[in-house]
Write a protein that holds these residues in place. Structure first.
Motif, PDB file in Angstrom:
ATOM      1  N   SER A   1      81.480 -35.579   0.317  1.00 32.93           N
ATOM      2  CA  SER A   1      81.899 -36.961   0.075  1.00 32.93           C
ATOM      3  C   SER A   1      83.319 -37.085  -0.464  1.00 32.93           C
ATOM      4  O   SER A   1      83.806 -38.190  -0.691  1.00 32.93           O
ATOM      5  N   GLU A   2      83.986 -35.950  -0.687  1.00 31.86           N
ATOM      6  CA  GLU A   2      85.345 -36.000  -1.224  1.00 31.86           C
ATOM      7  C   GLU A   2      86.324 -36.568  -0.194  1.00 31.86           C
ATOM      8  O   GLU A   2      86.130 -36.434   1.016  1.00 31.86           O
ATOM      9  N   LYS A   3      87.396 -37.198  -0.681  1.00 31.74           N
ATOM     10  CA  LYS A   3      88.425 -37.724   0.215  1.00 31.74           C
ATOM     11  C   LYS A   3      89.405 -36.645   0.660  1.00 31.74           C
ATOM     12  O   LYS A   3      89.983 -36.718   1.739  1.00 31.74           O
ATOM     13  N   ALA A   4      89.601 -35.639  -0.185  1.00 31.64           N
ATOM     14  CA  ALA A   4      90.509 -34.544   0.162  1.00 31.64           C
ATOM     15  C   ALA A   4      89.906 -33.703   1.280  1.00 31.64           C
ATOM     16  O   ALA A   4      88.677 -33.651   1.433  1.00 31.64           O
ATOM     17  N   PRO A   5      90.741 -33.010   2.082  1.00 34.10           N
ATOM     18  CA  PRO A   5      90.230 -32.152   3.161  1.00 34.10           C
ATOM     19  C   PRO A   5      89.280 -31.095   2.618  1.00 34.10           C
ATOM     20  O   PRO A   5      89.516 -30.521   1.547  1.00 34.10           O
ATOM     21  N   VAL A   6      88.205 -30.828   3.348  1.00 35.14           N
ATOM     22  CA  VAL A   6      87.176 -29.905   2.883  1.00 35.14           C
ATOM     23  C   VAL A   6      87.743 -28.495   2.699  1.00 35.14           C
ATOM     24  O   VAL A   6      87.372 -27.785   1.763  1.00 35.14           O
ATOM     25  N   PHE A   7      88.650 -28.081   3.582  1.00 33.71           N
ATOM     26  CA  PHE A   7      89.234 -26.745   3.456  1.00 33.71           C
ATOM     27  C   PHE A   7      90.035 -26.611   2.167  1.00 33.71           C
ATOM     28  O   PHE A   7      90.056 -25.549   1.545  1.00 33.71           O
ATOM     29  N   GLU A   8      90.678 -27.716   1.770  1.00 33.49           N
ATOM     30  CA  GLU A   8      91.492 -27.689   0.559  1.00 33.49           C
ATOM     31  C   GLU A   8      90.608 -27.646  -0.682  1.00 33.49           C
ATOM     32  O   GLU A   8      90.883 -26.900  -1.633  1.00 33.49           O
ATOM     33  N   VAL A   9      89.539 -28.433  -0.685  1.00 32.55           N
ATOM     34  CA  VAL A   9      88.651 -28.504  -1.855  1.00 32.55           C
ATOM     35  C   VAL A   9      88.000 -27.152  -2.146  1.00 32.55           C
ATOM     36  O   VAL A   9      87.903 -26.720  -3.288  1.00 32.55           O
ATOM     37  N   PHE A  10      87.574 -26.462  -1.088  1.00 36.55           N
ATOM     38  CA  PHE A  10      86.872 -25.187  -1.272  1.00 36.55           C
ATOM     39  C   PHE A  10      87.786 -23.976  -1.143  1.00 36.55           C
ATOM     40  O   PHE A  10      87.318 -22.836  -1.131  1.00 36.55           O
ATOM     41  N   GLY A  11      89.082 -24.206  -1.028  1.00 37.67           N
ATOM     42  CA  GLY A  11      90.040 -23.099  -0.994  1.00 37.67           C
ATOM     43  C   GLY A  11      90.029 -22.279   0.280  1.00 37.67           C
ATOM     44  O   GLY A  11      90.498 -21.142   0.290  1.00 37.67           O
ATOM     45  N   VAL A  12      89.482 -22.859   1.354  1.00 40.61           N
ATOM     46  CA  VAL A  12      89.388 -22.118   2.609  1.00 40.61           C
ATOM     47  C   VAL A  12      90.768 -21.857   3.201  1.00 40.61           C
ATOM     48  O   VAL A  12      91.057 -20.764   3.688  1.00 40.61           O
TER      49      VAL A  12
ATOM     50  N   LYS B   1      93.574 -21.510   1.700  1.00 41.27           N
ATOM     51  CA  LYS B   1      94.242 -20.474   0.926  1.00 41.27           C
ATOM     52  C   LYS B   1      93.716 -19.091   1.307  1.00 41.27           C
ATOM     53  O   LYS B   1      94.477 -18.124   1.418  1.00 41.27           O
ATOM     54  N   GLU B   2      92.412 -18.987   1.540  1.00 40.23           N
ATOM     55  CA  GLU B   2      91.823 -17.706   1.906  1.00 40.23           C
ATOM     56  C   GLU B   2      92.244 -17.277   3.320  1.00 40.23           C
ATOM     57  O   GLU B   2      92.459 -16.094   3.584  1.00 40.23           O
ATOM     58  N   ILE B   3      92.363 -18.253   4.228  1.00 35.35           N
ATOM     59  CA  ILE B   3      92.824 -17.930   5.583  1.00 35.35           C
ATOM     60  C   ILE B   3      94.252 -17.413   5.534  1.00 35.35           C
ATOM     61  O   ILE B   3      94.595 -16.417   6.185  1.00 35.35           O
ATOM     62  N   GLU B   4      95.083 -18.095   4.743  1.00 36.71           N
ATOM     63  CA  GLU B   4      96.472 -17.656   4.597  1.00 36.71           C
ATOM     64  C   GLU B   4      96.528 -16.251   3.999  1.00 36.71           C
ATOM     65  O   GLU B   4      97.304 -15.401   4.443  1.00 36.71           O
TER      66      GLU B   4
ATOM     67  N   LYS C   1     100.107  -7.848   3.004  1.00 41.37           N
ATOM     68  CA  LYS C   1      99.886  -7.290   1.673  1.00 41.37           C
ATOM     69  C   LYS C   1      99.012  -8.218   0.851  1.00 41.37           C
ATOM     70  O   LYS C   1      99.271  -9.423   0.776  1.00 41.37           O
ATOM     71  N   VAL C   2      97.978  -7.660   0.236  1.00 40.97           N
ATOM     72  CA  VAL C   2      97.063  -8.418  -0.622  1.00 40.97           C
ATOM     73  C   VAL C   2      97.110  -7.809  -2.023  1.00 40.97           C
ATOM     74  O   VAL C   2      96.872  -6.606  -2.196  1.00 40.97           O
ATOM     75  N   TRP C   3      97.406  -8.635  -3.003  1.00 35.12           N
ATOM     76  CA  TRP C   3      97.486  -8.148  -4.378  1.00 35.12           C
ATOM     77  C   TRP C   3      96.111  -8.115  -5.027  1.00 35.12           C
ATOM     78  O   TRP C   3      95.296  -8.995  -4.814  1.00 35.12           O
TER      79      TRP C   3
ATOM     80  N   LEU D   1      90.595 -12.283  12.893  1.00 36.17           N
ATOM     81  CA  LEU D   1      91.455 -13.367  12.413  1.00 36.17           C
ATOM     82  C   LEU D   1      92.911 -13.128  12.768  1.00 36.17           C
ATOM     83  O   LEU D   1      93.626 -14.045  13.176  1.00 36.17           O
ATOM     84  N   HIS D   2      93.357 -11.892  12.632  1.00 39.03           N
ATOM     85  CA  HIS D   2      94.754 -11.551  12.918  1.00 39.03           C
ATOM     86  C   HIS D   2      95.092 -11.796  14.382  1.00 39.03           C
ATOM     87  O   HIS D   2      96.106 -12.406  14.711  1.00 39.03           O
ATOM     88  N   ALA D   3      94.226 -11.340  15.295  1.00 37.81           N
ATOM     89  CA  ALA D   3      94.474 -11.493  16.728  1.00 37.81           C
ATOM     90  C   ALA D   3      94.374 -12.946  17.167  1.00 37.81           C
ATOM     91  O   ALA D   3      95.133 -13.407  18.026  1.00 37.81           O
ATOM     92  N   ALA D   4      93.437 -13.682  16.562  1.00 39.32           N
ATOM     93  CA  ALA D   4      93.217 -15.079  16.962  1.00 39.32           C
ATOM     94  C   ALA D   4      94.297 -16.015  16.426  1.00 39.32           C
ATOM     95  O   ALA D   4      94.531 -17.073  17.006  1.00 39.32           O
ATOM     96  N   SER D   5      94.966 -15.625  15.342  1.00 37.17           N
ATOM     97  CA  SER D   5      95.904 -16.537  14.677  1.00 37.17           C
ATOM     98  C   SER D   5      97.368 -16.167  14.871  1.00 37.17           C
ATOM     99  O   SER D   5      98.250 -16.881  14.391  1.00 37.17           O
ATOM    100  N   THR D   6      97.645 -15.056  15.541  1.00 35.93           N
ATOM    101  CA  THR D   6      99.027 -14.621  15.701  1.00 35.93           C
ATOM    102  C   THR D   6      99.322 -14.311  17.158  1.00 35.93           C
ATOM    103  O   THR D   6      98.422 -14.202  17.991  1.00 35.93           O
ATOM    104  N   GLU D   7     100.595 -14.174  17.464  1.00 35.65           N
ATOM    105  CA  GLU D   7     101.019 -13.737  18.790  1.00 35.65           C
ATOM    106  C   GLU D   7     102.188 -12.775  18.628  1.00 35.65           C
ATOM    107  O   GLU D   7     102.831 -12.726  17.576  1.00 35.65           O
ATOM    108  N   LEU D   8     102.454 -12.000  19.667  1.00 34.58           N
ATOM    109  CA  LEU D   8     103.503 -10.996  19.584  1.00 34.58           C
ATOM    110  C   LEU D   8     104.865 -11.652  19.373  1.00 34.58           C
ATOM    111  O   LEU D   8     105.185 -12.671  19.988  1.00 34.58           O
TER     112      LEU D   8
END
Length: 275
Positions: free
Chosen positions: A27-38, A40-43, A49-51, A163-170
Motif C-alpha cells: 500500500s506504500e506510495k513509494a516504488p516497491v523496489f525502493e521500499v524493500f531495497g531491491v 540497491k541489491e541489484i546494483e 567488487k563487493v565490500w 544477472l550479469h549476462a542479463a543486465s550487461t552487454e559487451l
C-alpha cells in the motif's frame, strides 16, 4: 492495486493454499523496489567488487569457462592473532558468497580464492560454514574440498541467464576484455600506418580523426614525437577530434574526406587480440 491483489490472493488460496501467506498487499506510495531495497541489491549484484562489513572484499570476474571470486582482507589483518582474523574474514566471505551466488544467479564452475590459512581445523570450519550457507540455495550445488592455497571449486546448476549476462552487454571499445591498447601502442601503430600510406600511395597530406582523449595525449605529452613521425614519413596531418571514435582507434582520410586510407591497408599486427 487492491483489485488485482484480491484476485491474485483468491487464485493462490484456491490453487496453492500453502503459498497463500506469500501474497501481500503493498500500500506504500513509494516504488516497491525502493521500499524493500531491491534496487540497491541489484546494483550491488552487478558490481565487480563487493565490500564485507569487517573491511574485507570480494572481487568477481567472469570468463567463458568459469566465474572466479577473489577474497581479500584489505586492512583487516594485524600481526597479532592474524590466523583468527583471516578465519573471521573467510567465514564472513563464505556467507556473503553464498548470498551473492543466489542474488547473481551464477551457474557453472566457480573458483573461489579464499585467504590461505595454516591451521587445518580453520580450513575445515570454513568449509563447514560455506556448506551450511549453500544449503539455503534452492539451486543444486556441488562443493569440492579446499586446496592447499585456499582455493575452493564449486559447481552450481545453470538456470537461464545470470544477472550479469542479463543486465550487461559487451563494451564496444574493449570487446568485453576490460582493456584497450595503450596510447603509446596506438601511436606506434599510427606511425607504421603513415609510413605505409606514404610509400604505397604517395600521399603528402591527410586528415587524422582521433578520440579527444588521445588528441590531448598527443598535444600534452607527444607533440614533439608526432612532429618527428610526420617529418620521417614526409606527410602533414590535420588532426580532427571525434567523441565517437574509440580511444585506441583512428581513421586517416584524404583532405577531401572522400577516401579512408586506413581501410586500404592490411591490418597492422596487434599486441593483443581484439574482435
Amino acid at each position: 492495486n487492491k483489485k488485482v491483489f484480491d484476485a491474485t490472493a483468491r487464485y493462490i488460496r484456491d490453487r496453492h493454499p500453502h503459498l497463500a501467506d506469500k501474497v501481500l498487499y503493498f500500500s506504500e506510495k513509494a516504488p516497491v523496489f525502493e521500499v524493500f531495497g531491491v534496487e540497491k541489491e541489484i546494483e550491488k549484484g552487478l558490481r565487480r567488487k563487493v565490500w564485507l562489513k569487517k573491511g574485507g572484499s570480494l572481487v568477481f570476474d567472469h570468463t567463458e569457462a568459469m566465474t572466479v571470486i577473489d577474497v581479500n582482507t584489505g586492512r583487516n589483518v594485524g600481526k597479532k592473532d592474524a590466523e583468527d582474523t583471516l578465519l573471521r574474514n573467510n567465514l564472513e566471505a563464505a556467507e556473503e558468497i553464498a548470498r551473492q551466488l543466489r542474488l547473481r544467479d551464477i551457474g557453472g564452475i566457480i573458483a573461489i580464492d579464499f585467504v590461505d590459512m595454516k591451521k587445518p581445523e580453520n580450513r575445515k570450519k570454513l568449509l563447514d560454514t560455506f556448506r551450511a550457507a549453500l544449503k539455503k540455495d534452492p539451486t543444486p550445488t556441488n562443493l569440492g574440498s579446499i586446496g592447499d592455497f585456499g582455493i575452493v571449486l564449486l559447481t552450481r546448476k545453470r538456470e537461464g541467464q545470470n544477472l550479469h549476462a542479463a543486465s550487461t552487454e559487451l563494451c564496444e571499445a574493449c570487446g568485453g576484455s576490460g582493456k584497450i591498447f595503450s596510447k603509446s601502442t596506438v601511436l606506434a601503430r599510427l606511425d607504421r600506418h603513415l609510413m605505409k600510406i606514404r610509400s604505397a600511395l604517395g600521399i603528402k597530406k591527410a586528415i587524422l580523426i582521433i578520440n579527444p582523449g588521445f588528441a590531448h595525449y598527443l598535444r600534452q605529452e607527444k607533440e614533439r614525437l608526432l612532429k618527428e613521425i610526420q617529418k620521417a614519413g614526409n606527410i602533414k596531418l590535420i588532426i580532427e577530434e571525434s567523441g565517437t571514435m574509440a580511444m585506441d582507434n583512428y581513421e586517416i582520410w584524404d583532405t577531401a574526406k572522400t577516401e579512408e586510407f586506413t581501410r586500404l591497408l592490411q591490418p597492422v599486427a596487434a599486441v593483443a587480440d581484439k574482435p
